[in-house]
Design an enzyme around this catalytic site. Structure first.
Site, PDB file in Angstrom:
ATOM      1  CE  LYS A 172      -1.814  -1.600   3.715  1.00  0.00           C
ATOM      2  NZ  LYS A 172      -2.601  -1.854   4.937  1.00  0.00           N
ATOM      3  CB  THR A 204      -6.381   8.168   7.963  1.00  0.00           C
ATOM      4  OG1 THR A 204      -5.267   8.560   8.801  1.00  0.00           O
ATOM      5  CG2 THR A 204      -6.631   9.242   6.918  1.00  0.00           C
ATOM      6  N   GLY A 206      -7.699   3.357  11.275  1.00  0.00           N
ATOM      7  CA  GLY A 206      -8.292   2.083  10.877  1.00  0.00           C
ATOM      8  C   GLY A 206      -8.325   1.815   9.387  1.00  0.00           C
ATOM      9  CB  THR A 207      -6.843   3.493   6.417  1.00  0.00           C
ATOM     10  OG1 THR A 207      -5.538   3.591   6.988  1.00  0.00           O
ATOM     11  CG2 THR A 207      -7.529   4.834   6.519  1.00  0.00           C
ATOM     12  N   GLY A 208      -6.002   0.608   7.333  1.00  0.00           N
ATOM     13  CA  GLY A 208      -5.427  -0.692   6.957  1.00  0.00           C
ATOM     14  C   GLY A 208      -6.322  -1.847   7.339  1.00  0.00           C
ATOM     15  CB  CYS A 209      -8.245  -2.545  10.432  1.00  0.00           C
ATOM     16  SG  CYS A 209      -6.928  -2.331  11.630  1.00  0.00           S
TER      17      CYS A 209
END
Length: 268
Positions: A172, A204, A206-209
């Site tokens: 990412k 932002t 929690g974007t990866g989760c």
């Protein structure tokens, strides 16, 4: 309806971890279930404490779910120690778990280390059961043992991570200043670029989760990796665009934009 499992840590303020995973899964029209590996004390300003769940309890959570329910895919998040990684690894292998998306959580946005240094090698070994690995640039730098500055670096790092045995790797690009393109290295070594839109917001959390859970949901519904990533990218961009503040620090992304709109919710 497909049943999707998340194995991760709990976020007490609800923006990341298990809570974000379940919100994202619900938004994709799947039934989300959880195995909690650690409890964190955190708010929008950061992570203040972590308490790991006992290994026997982590194993038992996985066992009872697989003994009762057909699980279509698994999202892996925070596994903070080598013992937890090994426990999850062995238990998933025992049940021949399929469609495993691993988000190699290492450091929170506030800089708190969520993965112990001694666990990095165990994590690398664990990645071989992954259908898809979704590291951000700092995580990819650790796993690939290299600095990432350019798109070519992202490709090289993705290929190094894939060499650990996983089928696909999505590096990412949101941490780069000049681009937010994500790069997918597929099972047959194709390089696929997913360009994105950068939104000017601090919210932002929690974007990866959210992205990895969304992708896991679509894989569980039978979509191919490329299409699942494409839909995941679209969803997280909409969620970031509709993020909001709930405290003094980094707020969550908007998981249920349409439901909020129908309910007449207005964010300041």
């Amino acid at each position: 309806m497909k049943n999707i499992l998340t194995i991760a840590g709990s976020d007490s303020c609800g923006g990341a971890g298990i809570q974000a995973d379940l919100k994202a899964m619900s938004a994709q029209g799947v039934y989300g279930m959880s195995v909690i590996t650690a409890i964190t004390a955190q708010n929008t300003e950061g992570v203040f404490a972590v308490q790991e769940i006992e290994l026997d309890m982590i194993k038992k959570q996985i066992e009872v779910l697989y003994n009762d329910i057909e699980i279509s895919s698994v999202k892996i998040g925070m596994l903070s120690s080598s013992d937890i990684i090994k426990t999850v690894h062995e238990t998933l292998k025992e049940f021949n778990a399929k469609n495993i998306v691993i988000d190699p959580v290492m450091i929170s946005k506030s800089g708190y280390y969520l993965l112990k240094q001694e666990a990095i090698e165990a994590l690398k070994d664990f990645l071989k059961i992954g259908t898809l690995i979704t590291p951000n640039i700092p995580e990819a730098e650790v796993l690939a043992s290299m600095k990432i500055l350019t798109e070519d670096d992202m490709i090289e790092a993705g290929k190094k991570i894939k060499s650990f045995g996983s089928k696909n790797v999505l590096v990412k690009g949101g941490h780069r200043d000049d681009s937010c393109t994500d790069i997918l290295i597929t099972e047959d070594d194709r390089v696929i670029r997913f360009t994105g839109i950068r939104f000017e917001t601090k919210n932002t959390h929690g974007t990866g989760c959210t992205l990895s859970s969304t992708i896991a949901s679509h894989i569980g519904k039978g979509l191919e990796i490329e299409e699942a990533v494409k839909l995941g990218k679209q969803y997280i961009e909409t969620a970031i665009q509709n993020s909001f503040s709930i405290g003094k620090g980094v707020g969550p992304v908007g998981h249920f934009v349409e439901l909020y709109q129908k309910a007449g919710v207005q964010f300041e």
